[in-house]
Design an enzyme around this catalytic site. Structure first.
Site, short mmCIF file in Angstrom:
data_model
loop_
_atom_site.label_atom_id
_atom_site.label_comp_id
_atom_site.label_asym_id
_atom_site.label_seq_id
_atom_site.Cartn_x
_atom_site.Cartn_y
_atom_site.Cartn_z
N HIS A 242 31.19 48.83 66.48
CA HIS A 242 30.41 49.98 66.04
C HIS A 242 29.16 49.59 65.26
O HIS A 242 28.05 50.04 65.57
CB HIS A 242 31.27 50.88 65.14
CG HIS A 242 32.53 51.36 65.77
ND1 HIS A 242 33.67 50.59 65.87
CD2 HIS A 242 32.84 52.55 66.33
CE1 HIS A 242 34.61 51.29 66.47
NE2 HIS A 242 34.15 52.48 66.76
O1 RIB Z 1 34.23 54.43 62.82
C1 RIB Z 1 33.83 53.08 62.88
C2 RIB Z 1 33.35 52.63 61.55
O2 RIB Z 1 34.42 52.63 60.63
C3 RIB Z 1 32.85 51.16 61.56
O3 RIB Z 1 31.84 51.00 60.61
C4 RIB Z 1 34.06 50.37 61.18
O4 RIB Z 1 33.73 49.12 60.56
C5 RIB Z 1 34.66 51.30 60.15
O5 RIB Z 1 33.96 51.10 58.93
#
Ligand code: RIB
Ligand code: CA
Length: 317
Positions: A242
């Protein structure tokens, strides 16, 4: 001609995907990472601070950022992401850091670095928005002094990942998320809708920098855990990184299609706390308050990811 570098602060909760994005940013000659500020989220505040310290020490980048220490969030929810990041947040790889250097609270460090370079700093948010909200409360004037905030978070039509309705970073601290969204700061949101177009499969492990490089040693120790977890927990053979999307949105904006939208955060729903609510009605009463990524050139983004990691792998020792 020497290319101008862009000053960035990275606020994060490492987190395996945070670690990959940190690696890309720390070895990117286009960026000057002036600070990395830890926040609670994937792991506790103390673990997040230790993980930031350990990653910086292990990557040993050409330029060292200042490090902000996280402090606990009173209202932290019980739900967590340990199943995907490991108990230590980094695939239980056991990365060690030396004694913690001088402690700068993350929110104070954000204020100091923004004031040191007014309207020049991009704040990259890879975790819950706790620190940014605290910084804006500590020194409200910095809202107008921040260049841009780029946030991995939320979901337009992709539903949630930590609950049916909410993406984790928004869910973990919805009050702070709402405060930042309503603050008037110039912001770009990279929602789950985009990230799901960017899965990486096991062949990605072969593309990682070699063991002879600092970056390769770290990434090869932490990433296998996430592949095993996605397979065992979700039955998926690929993972999504992400936070890498938020990094790419800063260094390769040409890969993204963005639209201006009006978004707010649900803070009280029994089923919907942390949901990002986008007003797409014609003539909606409130003006757009965020630039939102809605499309990405996924193949080109994956190529930038691989090339960025190979560049990081050139620093061997
Ligand atoms: O939903 C994904 C996010 O939540 C990313 O930043 C992952 O590292 C968690 O922090
Ligand atoms: Ca994160």
């Amino acid at each position: 001609m020497r290319r101008m570098t862009r000053k960035v602060i990275i606020d994060c909760d490492p987190g395996i995907d945070d670690a990959v994005a940190l690696c890309l940013a720390l070895f990117d000659p286009q960026l000057e990472v002036v600070a990395i500020t830890a926040t609670e989220g994937n792991v506790s505040a103390d673990q997040s601070t230790r993980n930031v310290q350990a990653l910086v020490e292990q990557f040993d980048p050409p330029r060292y950022p200042r490090i902000g220490t996280a402090s606990p969030l009173e209202s932290a929810p019980a739900l967590n992401t340990r199943q995907f990041h490991g108990d230590d947040g980094l695939g239980n790889a056991g990365l060690q850091c030396s004694r913690l250097h001088h402690q700068h609270p993350s929110d104070k460090l954000i204020c100091d670095e923004v004031r040191a370079a007014p309207e020049q700093v991009t704040i990259l948010c890879f975790g819950p928005l706790t620190n940014l909200a605290r910084a804006f409360r500590r020194d409200p004037a910095i809202v107008a002094l921040v260049g841009r905030v780029v946030i991995m978070g939320g979901s337009v039509q992709a539903g949630g990942n930590i609950t049916a309705a909410a993406e984790f970073n928004m869910y973990f601290d919805p009050l702070s998320a709402r405060q930042v969204i309503r603050s008037g700061v110039t912001k770009t949101l990279l929602p789950l809708d985009l990230i799901q177009q960017m899965g990486v499969n096991l062949s990605f492990l072969e593309e990682l920098p070699s063991e002879h490089s600092r970056a390769g040693r770290v990434l090869r120790r932490i990433l296998p855990f996430m592949f095993r977890a996605y397979h065992q927990q979700l039955g998926q053979e690929s993972i999504v990184l992400h936070d890498v999307l938020a990094y790419l949105a800063v260094v390769h904006p040409e890969l993204f299609q963005n639209v201006e939208m009006c978004v707010d955060i649900e803070t009280r729903g029994e089923l919907t706390t942390g949901a990002t609510v986008f007003d797409r009605r014609p003539r909606a009463p409130n003006r757009p308050n965020s630039e939102v990524g809605i499309e990405i050139d996924a193949a080109a983004a994956l190529d930038c990811l691989i090339r960025g990691l190979q560049r990081a792998g050139q620093c061997t020792s």
